[in-house]
Write an enzyme that holds these catalytic residues in place. Structure first.
Site, PDB file in Angstrom:
ATOM      1  CG  HIS A 112      -6.094  -2.880   4.505  1.00 28.57           C
ATOM      2  ND1 HIS A 112      -5.406  -1.810   3.951  1.00 28.57           N
ATOM      3  CD2 HIS A 112      -5.899  -2.781   5.852  1.00 28.57           C
ATOM      4  CE1 HIS A 112      -4.829  -1.105   4.910  1.00 28.57           C
ATOM      5  NE2 HIS A 112      -5.093  -1.671   6.071  1.00 28.57           N
TER       6      HIS A 112
ATOM      7  CD  GLU B 151     -17.396   2.520   1.607  1.00 32.67           C
ATOM      8  OE1 GLU B 151     -16.651   2.354   2.590  1.00 32.67           O
ATOM      9  OE2 GLU B 151     -18.638   2.651   1.696  1.00 32.67           O
TER      10      GLU B 151
ATOM     11  NE  ARG C 245      -0.618  -0.378   4.952  1.00 31.73           N
ATOM     12  CZ  ARG C 245      -1.077   0.034   6.118  1.00 31.73           C
ATOM     13  NH1 ARG C 245      -2.173   0.774   6.182  1.00 31.73           N
ATOM     14  NH2 ARG C 245      -0.470  -0.277   7.236  1.00 31.73           N
TER      15      ARG C 245
ATOM     16  CG  ASP D 262      -9.404  -4.852  10.656  1.00 34.85           C
ATOM     17  OD1 ASP D 262      -9.050  -4.746  11.846  1.00 34.85           O
ATOM     18  OD2 ASP D 262      -9.283  -3.940   9.826  1.00 34.85           O
TER      19      ASP D 262
ATOM     20  NE  ARG E 254      -3.231  -3.914   9.036  1.00 32.82           N
ATOM     21  CZ  ARG E 254      -3.924  -4.291  10.107  1.00 32.82           C
ATOM     22  NH1 ARG E 254      -4.741  -5.324  10.026  1.00 32.82           N
ATOM     23  NH2 ARG E 254      -3.805  -3.642  11.245  1.00 32.82           N
TER      24      ARG E 254
ATOM     25  CG  PHE F  46     -15.173  -1.393   2.605  1.00 34.84           C
ATOM     26  CD1 PHE F  46     -16.053  -2.378   3.022  1.00 34.84           C
ATOM     27  CD2 PHE F  46     -14.280  -0.874   3.524  1.00 34.84           C
ATOM     28  CE1 PHE F  46     -16.040  -2.839   4.327  1.00 34.84           C
ATOM     29  CE2 PHE F  46     -14.257  -1.323   4.839  1.00 34.84           C
ATOM     30  CZ  PHE F  46     -15.138  -2.310   5.245  1.00 34.84           C
TER      31      PHE F  46
END
Length: 318
Positions: free
Chosen positions: A112, A61, A13, A120, A170, A86
């Site tokens: 991610h 989004e 990222r 998460d 990530r 998302f």
């Protein structure tokens, strides 16, 4: 076997963020949109240097995709940014209707992705996104392996006209490709020549494939390793040339085996050159909470799993 050196672990990222900073300075048509995840996408410097070319959409989004599609009408090149889940699952209708169907020049940039999102958990760990995006007509799908390649891909897609899905992650992973690599959309990268088996890997599994190939060499097995950073369009020419030579293939990806790189390779083989194949991927399952290393170990997405798959596919060679 050619030895690759880890130049120091970096997150992919951050490669995207570095690419965006460079684009902000070189291409005035590039604009950035984010869904309340500026820090996670590493685009702070782009925003600092180009505040008039940044749109903070918030946790909306679907609106972000619609705004991005509209910006292309004015000649801008919008880069949208949020987590992969998302960027795809939450907004698939907007991508299909407003971007893909309309052939809008939007770059959908997704951080991610996969299990390496980690703690998460399953709600955020999308393992279906490559399949969803590659099925959209006209959509280019790219999944990069390290910091350097992600930066190069970010620069390259700005020059490519049409919708693109750029997937990155990530965790900090080995950074081993050249500092300023030539990035050709749709062209695989031959990392190691071999004669016994072809290992085709994408994303975080590319380094793991190289580690596996070195272990296999110590067992007298010569593995050809190909980095497929562009899953659509797929470099069928390189793949077929390699598999015709070695006679079998292992595909490796941080994605469900249904719909991902492995299926694209299997389709290519069924059409042009049937050959034994083993797939290193998640097995039609959701993820769970844990560290990236724990999850990759549990779900069989590492060099040990690739090595095991190679030993299995070699038994199936004619």
């Amino acid at each position: 076997m050619k030895k690759y050196i880890d130049q120091g672990k970096k997150d992919t990222r951050s490669g995207f963020g570095a690419g965006m900073t460079e684009l902000g300075r070189s291409n005035p048509k590039v604009v950035a949109l984010c869904a309340d995840l500026v820090g996670s996408l590493k685009i702070e410097q782009f925003i600092e240097e180009n505040p008039e070319r940044f749109f903070q959409v918030g946790i909306a989004e679907a609106n972000m995709m619609g705004i991005a599609a509209g910006l292309t009408i004015g000649g801008y090149i919008p880069f949208t940014g949020t987590f992969a889940n998302f960027s795809t699952g939450r907004v698939y209708d907007q991508i299909r209707q407003s971007i893909a169907y309309s052939d809008k020049n939007v770059k959908i940039c997704a951080s991610h992705a996969g299990l390496t999102l980690g703690e998460d958990g399953a709600t955020h760990q999308i393992l279906e996104d490559i399949g969803m995006m590659k099925m959209l007509p006209g959509m280019t799908v790219i999944n990069t392996c390290d910091f350097n390649q992600t930066k190069a891909a970010t620069l390259a897609i700005a020059e490519h006209h049409g919708p693109v899905y750029l997937r990155f992650g990530r965790p900090k992973v080995p950074n081993f490709t050249p500092t300023d690599p030539k990035f050709e959309i749709g062209k695989g990268v031959l990392l190691n020549e071999g004669s016994d088996v072809t290992i085709v890997a994408t994303g975080h599994l590319v380094w793991e494939a190289l580690v596996a190939a070195e272990a296999l060499e110590n067992q007298g097995i010569s593995a050809e390793v190909i980095n497929i950073h562009t899953i659509k369009p797929l470099d069928e020419k390189m793949l077929l040339a390699s598999i015709r030579k070695t006679g079998c293939v292992v595909t490796a990806e941080e994605h469900n085996f249904l719909g991902g790189l492995g299926e694209s390779v299997a389709r290519t083989l069924s059409q042009h050159h049937p050959a034994p194949q083993e797939l290193v991927a998640t097995q039609d399952t959701f993820g769970e909470s844990g560290t990236a290393d724990q999850l990759m170990e549990k779900y069989g997405l590492n060099n040990k799993a690739i090595e095991k798959a190679v030993l299995q596919v070699l038994k199936r060679k004619a």
